[in-house]
Design an enzyme around this catalytic site. Structure first.
Site, PDB file in Angstrom:
ATOM      1  N   HIS A  34       0.839  -1.199   0.000  1.00 25.62           N
ATOM      2  CA  HIS A  34       0.000   0.000   0.000  1.00 25.62           C
ATOM      3  C   HIS A  34       0.871   1.246   0.000  1.00 25.62           C
ATOM      4  O   HIS A  34       2.016   1.223   0.430  1.00 25.62           O
ATOM      5  CB  HIS A  34      -0.914   0.014   1.229  1.00 25.62           C
TER       6      HIS A  34
ATOM      7  N   LYS B 130      15.764  -5.673   1.663  1.00 22.83           N
ATOM      8  CA  LYS B 130      16.809  -5.317   0.700  1.00 22.83           C
ATOM      9  C   LYS B 130      17.165  -6.553  -0.106  1.00 22.83           C
ATOM     10  O   LYS B 130      17.031  -7.679   0.384  1.00 22.83           O
ATOM     11  CB  LYS B 130      18.066  -4.808   1.414  1.00 22.83           C
TER      12      LYS B 130
ATOM     13  N   ARG C 281      19.847  -8.806   7.625  1.00 17.86           N
ATOM     14  CA  ARG C 281      21.179  -8.325   7.269  1.00 17.86           C
ATOM     15  C   ARG C 281      22.093  -9.531   7.095  1.00 17.86           C
ATOM     16  O   ARG C 281      21.846 -10.598   7.653  1.00 17.86           O
ATOM     17  CB  ARG C 281      21.722  -7.384   8.320  1.00 17.86           C
TER      18      ARG C 281
END
Length: 164
Positions: free
Chosen positions: A88, A143, A157
């Site tokens: 959204h 990421k 990470r």
């Protein structure tokens, strides 16, 4: 008596689930050979979903492939994971009322070959996970993950390299 009835009903349910999934796979964009998808999984917009050979998805995983989700060969996706290609918009006034803006926040997800995704992991829209990588249990991947790396945490990470 109860145990025999239970076994019969359980066997019938498994047959119905197998028929359901065999039919459901025909709607996928691509489905490789020897793919195992637990019947409790949910795949929304299956015509934008691809999964390669020898891959498996465990119980209660939800995949929202409106903008495309591609899973490579030999992948293991543990139970209760979430993979989504849709999100959204941030502006609360337009979040529900302005469908033309939703495409700005929606991107396909690509999971490479030989990837292992641990239980309760969350893969966000637009993420690419490289070949041979591992995503730890409970991780939130926000990421891109290069090939041959182990990522854990929230946000996920890198903690180490995968030795090939």
């Amino acid at each position: 008596m109860f145990s025999i009835s239970y076994l019969v009903v359980n066997k019938i349910e498994k047959i119905i689930q197998k028929i359901k999934w065999d039919n459901y796979r025909s709607f996928f964009k691509y489905c490789g050979n020897n793919v195992i998808i637990d019947p409790t999984c949910t795949i929304l917009v299956p015509d934008n979903f691809s999964i390669g050979h020898n891959s498996s998805i465990s119980a209660y995983t939800v995949i929202y492939s409106a903008y495309g989700v591609e899973i490579g060969n030999n992948c293991l996706i543990s139970s209760n994971c979430g993979i989504s290609s849709i999100n959204h918009i941030i502006n609360s006034a337009n979040r529900v009322n302005d469908p033309k803006d939703i495409g700005q926040h929606c991107k396909p997800v690509k999971i490479g070959n030989n990837v292992w995704i641990g239980m309760n992991a969350c893969i966000l829209p637009g993420i690419t996970i490289g070949d041979n990588s591992i995503i730890g249990s409970g991780s939130v991947v926000s990421k891109n993950v290069p090939s041959n790396e182990i990522w854990v945490g929230n946000p996920a990470r890198k903690i180490k390299e995968v030795i090939i």
